[in-house]
Write a protein that holds these residues in place. Structure first.
Motif, PDB file in Angstrom:
ATOM      1  N   PRO A  47     -11.033  -3.850  32.071  1.00 48.31           N
ATOM      2  CA  PRO A  47     -10.899  -2.396  32.007  1.00 48.31           C
ATOM      3  C   PRO A  47      -9.473  -1.896  32.269  1.00 48.31           C
ATOM      4  N   ILE A  48      -8.728  -2.577  33.126  1.00 45.91           N
ATOM      5  CA  ILE A  48      -7.353  -2.150  33.416  1.00 45.91           C
ATOM      6  C   ILE A  48      -6.490  -2.207  32.149  1.00 45.91           C
ATOM      7  N   ALA A  49      -6.748  -3.164  31.268  1.00 42.49           N
ATOM      8  CA  ALA A  49      -5.991  -3.249  30.016  1.00 42.49           C
ATOM      9  C   ALA A  49      -6.331  -2.067  29.111  1.00 42.49           C
ATOM     10  N   GLY A  50      -7.591  -1.678  29.087  1.00 38.47           N
ATOM     11  CA  GLY A  50      -7.978  -0.507  28.314  1.00 38.47           C
ATOM     12  C   GLY A  50      -7.346   0.763  28.867  1.00 38.47           C
ATOM     13  N   ARG A  51      -7.313   0.883  30.192  1.00 38.69           N
ATOM     14  CA  ARG A  51      -6.675   2.050  30.816  1.00 38.69           C
ATOM     15  C   ARG A  51      -5.184   2.061  30.511  1.00 38.69           C
ATOM     16  N   LEU A  52      -4.539   0.897  30.596  1.00 42.84           N
ATOM     17  CA  LEU A  52      -3.111   0.804  30.292  1.00 42.84           C
ATOM     18  C   LEU A  52      -2.866   1.193  28.836  1.00 42.84           C
ATOM     19  N   ALA A  53      -3.732   0.753  27.938  1.00 44.88           N
ATOM     20  CA  ALA A  53      -3.609   1.134  26.529  1.00 44.88           C
ATOM     21  C   ALA A  53      -3.702   2.647  26.388  1.00 44.88           C
ATOM     22  N   GLY A  54      -4.643   3.255  27.092  1.00 47.28           N
ATOM     23  CA  GLY A  54      -4.790   4.706  27.037  1.00 47.28           C
ATOM     24  C   GLY A  54      -3.571   5.435  27.561  1.00 47.28           C
ATOM     25  N   VAL A  55      -3.031   4.965  28.684  1.00 46.83           N
ATOM     26  CA  VAL A  55      -1.843   5.594  29.266  1.00 46.83           C
ATOM     27  C   VAL A  55      -0.677   5.523  28.295  1.00 46.83           C
ATOM     28  N   LEU A  56      -0.432   4.342  27.729  1.00 51.53           N
ATOM     29  CA  LEU A  56       0.709   4.206  26.818  1.00 51.53           C
ATOM     30  C   LEU A  56       0.489   4.939  25.499  1.00 51.53           C
ATOM     31  N   THR A  64       8.130   2.329  32.406  1.00 49.34           N
ATOM     32  CA  THR A  64       8.499   1.053  33.001  1.00 49.34           C
ATOM     33  C   THR A  64       7.268   0.411  33.626  1.00 49.34           C
ATOM     34  N   LEU A  65       7.400  -0.861  33.938  1.00 51.24           N
ATOM     35  CA  LEU A  65       6.315  -1.574  34.604  1.00 51.24           C
ATOM     36  C   LEU A  65       5.983  -0.903  35.935  1.00 51.24           C
ATOM     37  N   SER A  66       6.995  -0.490  36.678  1.00 50.97           N
ATOM     38  CA  SER A  66       6.767   0.184  37.962  1.00 50.97           C
ATOM     39  C   SER A  66       5.990   1.479  37.779  1.00 50.97           C
ATOM     40  N   GLU A  67       6.342   2.237  36.748  1.00 53.24           N
ATOM     41  CA  GLU A  67       5.632   3.501  36.488  1.00 53.24           C
ATOM     42  C   GLU A  67       4.185   3.241  36.077  1.00 53.24           C
ATOM     43  N   LEU A  68       3.987   2.218  35.267  1.00 53.05           N
ATOM     44  CA  LEU A  68       2.628   1.872  34.865  1.00 53.05           C
ATOM     45  C   LEU A  68       1.812   1.423  36.071  1.00 53.05           C
ATOM     46  N   GLY A  77       1.462  -7.755  39.470  1.00 56.24           N
ATOM     47  CA  GLY A  77       1.021  -8.909  38.687  1.00 56.24           C
ATOM     48  C   GLY A  77      -0.003  -8.532  37.628  1.00 56.24           C
ATOM     49  N   SER A  78      -0.979  -7.718  38.002  1.00 59.11           N
ATOM     50  CA  SER A  78      -2.005  -7.288  37.060  1.00 59.11           C
ATOM     51  C   SER A  78      -1.405  -6.436  35.954  1.00 59.11           C
ATOM     52  N   THR A  79      -0.523  -5.514  36.318  1.00 57.48           N
ATOM     53  CA  THR A  79       0.106  -4.647  35.325  1.00 57.48           C
ATOM     54  C   THR A  79       0.953  -5.470  34.362  1.00 57.48           C
ATOM     55  N   SER A  80       1.700  -6.423  34.883  1.00 58.13           N
ATOM     56  CA  SER A  80       2.523  -7.282  34.047  1.00 58.13           C
ATOM     57  C   SER A  80       1.663  -8.109  33.104  1.00 58.13           C
ATOM     58  N   GLU A  81       0.595  -8.679  33.628  1.00 61.03           N
ATOM     59  CA  GLU A  81      -0.305  -9.493  32.812  1.00 61.03           C
ATOM     60  C   GLU A  81      -0.953  -8.658  31.706  1.00 61.03           C
ATOM     61  N   MET A  82      -1.346  -7.431  32.033  1.00 63.53           N
ATOM     62  CA  MET A  82      -2.009  -6.592  31.036  1.00 63.53           C
ATOM     63  C   MET A  82      -1.024  -6.093  29.965  1.00 63.53           C
ATOM     64  N   THR A  83       0.239  -5.857  30.337  1.00 63.72           N
ATOM     65  CA  THR A  83       1.215  -5.478  29.306  1.00 63.72           C
ATOM     66  C   THR A  83       1.433  -6.655  28.353  1.00 63.72           C
ATOM     67  N   ARG A  84       1.479  -7.869  28.893  1.00 63.95           N
ATOM     68  CA  ARG A  84       1.611  -9.058  28.030  1.00 63.95           C
ATOM     69  C   ARG A  84       0.409  -9.195  27.097  1.00 63.95           C
ATOM     70  N   LEU A  85      -0.783  -8.904  27.608  1.00 63.44           N
ATOM     71  CA  LEU A  85      -1.989  -8.963  26.791  1.00 63.44           C
ATOM     72  C   LEU A  85      -1.906  -7.961  25.637  1.00 63.44           C
TER      73      LEU A  85
END
Length: 175
Positions: A47-56, A64-68, A77-85
């Motif tokens: 779900p965090i990847a879906g939320r990150l997709a929605g935010v972007l 930036t990664l920090s802002e995300l 670590g989770s944010t970095s992994e999900m951006t890579r995904l």
């Protein structure tokens, strides 16, 4: 996609991308949560990847990664992994933002083509497996050979259809 410099001076003067985008993104709102549930589940993502997709997708500027991380309330670590995904799935790209040390992340203008291209690449890999398995299964009993033929037929069909869909979508998107 327009060059990063076209994003205005908000990022270049040291201000956060969130200064301009927090209200537009609605990071605490139900839309981003809906992305987390629906896109995450449909794509087989956490779900965090879906939320990150929605935010972007909804952010007017690179983040930036920090802002995300702050926006999502997630670990680095989770944010970095999900951006890579999301990058691997063809929907997000890493960009250089003038005046900002950290890389920015943006929703690709051709994200849906990128997503379809990723699906095609995965399916082509499975077609290669099907070809190899069919060749190596020649001495197997007929039931197993039939399964391998069916696998090959399926992935051959899917690759042809995904290529057609990708071409058709790209024409639609360009037009």
């Amino acid at each position: 996609m327009p060059p990063a410099a076209d994003n205005g001076s908000a990022m270049g003067d040291g201000a956060s991308a969130m200064d301009d985008g927090a209200s537009a993104v609605g990071t605490d709102g139900p839309l981003v949560e809906d992305f987390g549930r629906r896109i995450g589940r449909a794509m087989g993502w956490p779900p965090i990847a879906g939320r990150l997709a929605g935010v972007l997708m909804l952010s007017p500027t690179p983040m930036t990664l920090s802002e995300l991380q702050e926006t999502l309330g997630a670990s680095k670590g989770s944010t970095s992994e999900m951006t890579r995904l999301l990058i691997a799935n063809g929907t997000v790209e890493r960009v250089k933002v003038p005046g900002v040390r950290q890389a920015g992340y943006v929703w690709r203008d051709d994200a849906w083509s990128g997503c379809l291209q990723h699906q095609l690449a995965q399916t082509e890999q499975l077609l290669e497996l099907a070809k190899s398995a069919q060749d190596r299964g020649v001495g197997m009993p007929e039931a197993q050979q039939a399964r391998l033929r069916d696998m090959h037929t399926y992935y051959d069909f899917m690759v042809r259809q995904l290529r057609r869909l990708l071409d058709e979508y790209r024409q639609l998107h360009a037009g």
